[in-house]
Design an enzyme around this catalytic site. Structure first.
Site, PDB file in Angstrom:
ATOM      1  CG  ASN A   1      -2.269  -0.697   0.841  1.00  0.00           C
ATOM      2  OD1 ASN A   1      -2.411  -1.243  -0.249  1.00  0.00           O
ATOM      3  ND2 ASN A   1      -3.221  -0.691   1.757  1.00  0.00           N
TER       4      ASN A   1
ATOM      5  CB  CYS B   1      -6.569   1.242   2.342  1.00  0.00           C
ATOM      6  SG  CYS B   1      -8.051   0.230   2.416  1.00  0.00           S
TER       7      CYS B   1
HETATM    8  C1  UGA Z   1      -6.098   0.129  -1.881  1.00  0.00           C
HETATM    9  C2  UGA Z   1      -5.179  -0.835  -2.645  1.00  0.00           C
HETATM   10  O1  UGA Z   1      -5.156  -0.492  -4.028  1.00  0.00           O
HETATM   11  C3  UGA Z   1      -5.652  -2.276  -2.494  1.00  0.00           C
HETATM   12  O2  UGA Z   1      -4.737  -3.162  -3.134  1.00  0.00           O
HETATM   13  C4  UGA Z   1      -5.726  -2.618  -1.005  1.00  0.00           C
HETATM   14  O3  UGA Z   1      -6.200  -3.933  -0.790  1.00  0.00           O
HETATM   15  C5  UGA Z   1      -6.670  -1.637  -0.314  1.00  0.00           C
HETATM   16  O4  UGA Z   1      -6.173  -0.305  -0.516  1.00  0.00           O
HETATM   17  C6  UGA Z   1      -6.705  -1.979   1.152  1.00  0.00           C
HETATM   18  O5  UGA Z   1      -5.679  -1.866   1.813  1.00  0.00           O
HETATM   19  O6  UGA Z   1      -7.727  -2.476   1.632  1.00  0.00           O
HETATM   20  P1  UGA Z   1      -8.465   1.272  -2.363  1.00  0.00           P
HETATM   21  O7  UGA Z   1      -8.267   2.038  -1.085  1.00  0.00           O
HETATM   22  O8  UGA Z   1      -9.787   0.655  -2.635  1.00  0.00           O
HETATM   23  O9  UGA Z   1      -7.387   0.076  -2.485  1.00  0.00           O
HETATM   24  O10 UGA Z   1      -8.195   2.316  -3.504  1.00  0.00           O
HETATM   25  P2  UGA Z   1      -7.192   2.474  -4.763  1.00  0.00           P
HETATM   26  O11 UGA Z   1      -7.837   1.983  -5.983  1.00  0.00           O
HETATM   27  O12 UGA Z   1      -5.853   1.944  -4.436  1.00  0.00           O
HETATM   28  O13 UGA Z   1      -7.125   4.065  -4.850  1.00  0.00           O
HETATM   29  C7  UGA Z   1      -6.627   4.832  -3.741  1.00  0.00           C
HETATM   30  C8  UGA Z   1      -6.622   6.302  -4.063  1.00  0.00           C
HETATM   31  O14 UGA Z   1      -5.606   6.609  -5.004  1.00  0.00           O
HETATM   32  C9  UGA Z   1      -7.923   6.838  -4.664  1.00  0.00           C
HETATM   33  O15 UGA Z   1      -8.215   8.072  -4.030  1.00  0.00           O
HETATM   34  C10 UGA Z   1      -7.588   7.043  -6.121  1.00  0.00           C
HETATM   35  O16 UGA Z   1      -8.356   8.063  -6.713  1.00  0.00           O
HETATM   36  C11 UGA Z   1      -6.124   7.437  -6.031  1.00  0.00           C
HETATM   37  N1  UGA Z   1      -5.342   7.177  -7.257  1.00  0.00           N
HETATM   38  C12 UGA Z   1      -5.189   5.909  -7.721  1.00  0.00           C
HETATM   39  C13 UGA Z   1      -4.715   8.242  -7.892  1.00  0.00           C
HETATM   40  O17 UGA Z   1      -4.817   9.410  -7.480  1.00  0.00           O
HETATM   41  N2  UGA Z   1      -3.944   7.969  -8.998  1.00  0.00           N
HETATM   42  C14 UGA Z   1      -3.768   6.720  -9.478  1.00  0.00           C
HETATM   43  O18 UGA Z   1      -3.029   6.562 -10.477  1.00  0.00           O
HETATM   44  C15 UGA Z   1      -4.408   5.666  -8.828  1.00  0.00           C
END
Ligand code: UGA
Length: 437
Positions: free
Chosen positions: A212, A264
């Protein structure tokens, strides 16, 4: 297998419905009576694509049930998964009291040999604490309990797919019996060829935080590059496309914008940093990842100020409130943080989100929630795209321009096409790309 799941939050409920879909007999338990009643009636307490369908299937097949009584989920279970909340203490350290209570319930109610699985994200070292609980609470049968670390890697909004088509299944254990039981639990996925990684417990626990933090690092890196691009008249999309074409870097999680939020990354980064210092290692990079993320929000706010000059009395319309598309979760949502900053500066904030409006409203009651995107944008001096919901791609730009007080769009997710925005007559402020005032 007979499986008990303690805690039916996001991770717990997804675990319940997917394990039932894999053919196991699953009993989920939660202290929240309202939630249990809702689940028993086939309704999910949050928005997550696919959950209600699998919930209905599980209930109908008889393989899935829910109870308020932990004993009913634990007695007879061969595997008990602990997926309770681990919210941060004020210090940033994870609060593990719910994990401890769950383990004590297992020690009390288990009736036979039982593999106890840490599903919640916990700091490394937690498994030894759980083992100690079994030794203290149930010394005669302590050998019946085997603790396993099996962190989840599911993303909100894609949680079912991530569970049923995982990049890998990670199992940390210390006995062949525990590994064998976990292989049995995930047999349908292992047979389909999804990789199983088996490690010691401490490595599995640490790997979750390391993953993470690294993902958050990738996004913050892209955001820092975006700040440079803005100063150098370069395009962050072009730069990250070059970076991503290098197989050693990879193309995903390099999207610059308002930054990361959710339940997360913010919590896990803090907890990882606290864990590192508890272990005697200073890891300032982790704090820097958070600082750059705060800066990304600040950069968006600066663009709004650049466009509007004074914020007092201006109406700013936010498109999207959840921390990302595909979920109604607003925990640590950059959109909600931005709303608070705008309100503090004297602006009016209107907003539309297809799923997260109620959650955002309960956090920030001053947000004027609109029934649709056009209603939110009517009369606004500036629109800010905060969450990349697919439905925003088909907005009628001419209609929006006519209804807004000023035709200004700040794009917090580099979602729109600059050429289309300019052709429609908007001033367009993307992230890490040329601004068209
Ligand atoms: C994250 C991890 O991706 C999962 O693998 C993990 O299991 C989970 O946390 C957890 O620990 O339970 P999640 O919190 O659902 O999953 O969200 P992500 O899809 O990772 O996105 C996180 C944030 O990053 C969002 O606000 C998204 O908008 C942002 N983001 C994502 C960006 O700003 N840029 C990107 O290129 C990707």
């Amino acid at each position: 297998m007979r499986v008990g799941v303690i805690g039916t939050g996001h991770v717990g409920l997804v675990t319940c419905v997917t394990l039932a879909a894999l053919g196991h007999d699953v009993v989920g338990t939660d202290q929240d009576a309202e939630k249990i009643a809702l689940l028993g009636a086939g309704r999910a307490p949050f928005y997550e694509p696919g959950v209600e369908e699998l919930l209905a299937e599980g209930l109908e097949s008889g393989r899935l049930s829910f109870t308020e009584q932990p004993a009913e989920a634990i007695a007879g279970a061969e595997v008990v998964l602990i997926s309770v909340g681990t919210p941060p203490h004020a210090s940033g350290e994870a609060n593990l009291i719910a994990v401890e209570n769950a383990a004590r319930a297992v020690a009390r109610h288990a009736t036979g040999e039982c593999v106890v699985v840490e599903k919640s994200t916990v700091p490394t070292g937690t498994a030894s604490r759980l083992t100690a609980i079994f030794e203290r609470e149930n010394p005669d049968r302590a050998r019946d309990f085997a603790v396993v670390a099996n962190p989840e890697f599911l993303r909100e909004g894609r949680a079912i797919e991530d569970s049923l088509r995982p990049d890998r299944i990670l199992v940390g254990a210390h006995s062949e019996r525990a590994f064998a039981e976990m292989r049995r639990l995930y047999e349908p996925l292992i047979e389909q060829g999804f990789p199983l990684i088996e490690t010691d417990i401490a490595s599995a626990e640490l790997a979750k935080h390391a993953c993470n933090a690294f993902l958050a690092l990738k996004i913050s890196y892209a955001n820092a590059v975006a700040r440079l691009c803005e100063r150098a008249d370069a395009d962050v999309g072009a730069v990250t496309a070059v970076m991503g074409s290098d197989a050693r870097i990879g193309p995903v999680f390099l999207e610059a914008g308002l930054g990361w939020g959710g339940s997360c990354f913010p919590k896990d980064l803090l907890a990882f940093d606290r864990l590192a210092s508890r272990l005697g290692y200073d890891f300032p990079l982790l704090r820097e990842i958070g600082r750059i993320n705060d800066e990304a929000l600040e950069a968006a706010l600066d663009k709004i100020k650049d466009a509007l000059w004074n914020l007092e009395g201006k109406r700013v319309a936010l498109l999207g409130l959840s921390f990302k598309a595909g979920t109604d979760d607003t925990r640590f949502s950059p959109a909600v943080a931005l709303a608070k900053r705008l309100l503090d500066a004297g602006a009016e904030v209107a907003a539309y989100d297809p799923h997260a409006a109620a959650n955002a409203k309960s956090e920030v009651p001053e947000i004027d929630i609109a029934a649709g995107p056009y209603e939110a944008l009517a009369g606004a001096h500036c629109a800010v795209l905060c969450t990349a919901w697919p439905e925003f791609a088909s907005l009628d730009l001419a209609r929006i321009k006519d209804s807004m007080a000023y035709a200004i769009v700040v794009d917090g997710r580099n979602f729109f096409d600059a050429t289309e925005m300019l052709a429609a007559g908007f001033s367009y402020y993307p992230a890490g790309r040329r601004i068209h005032r």
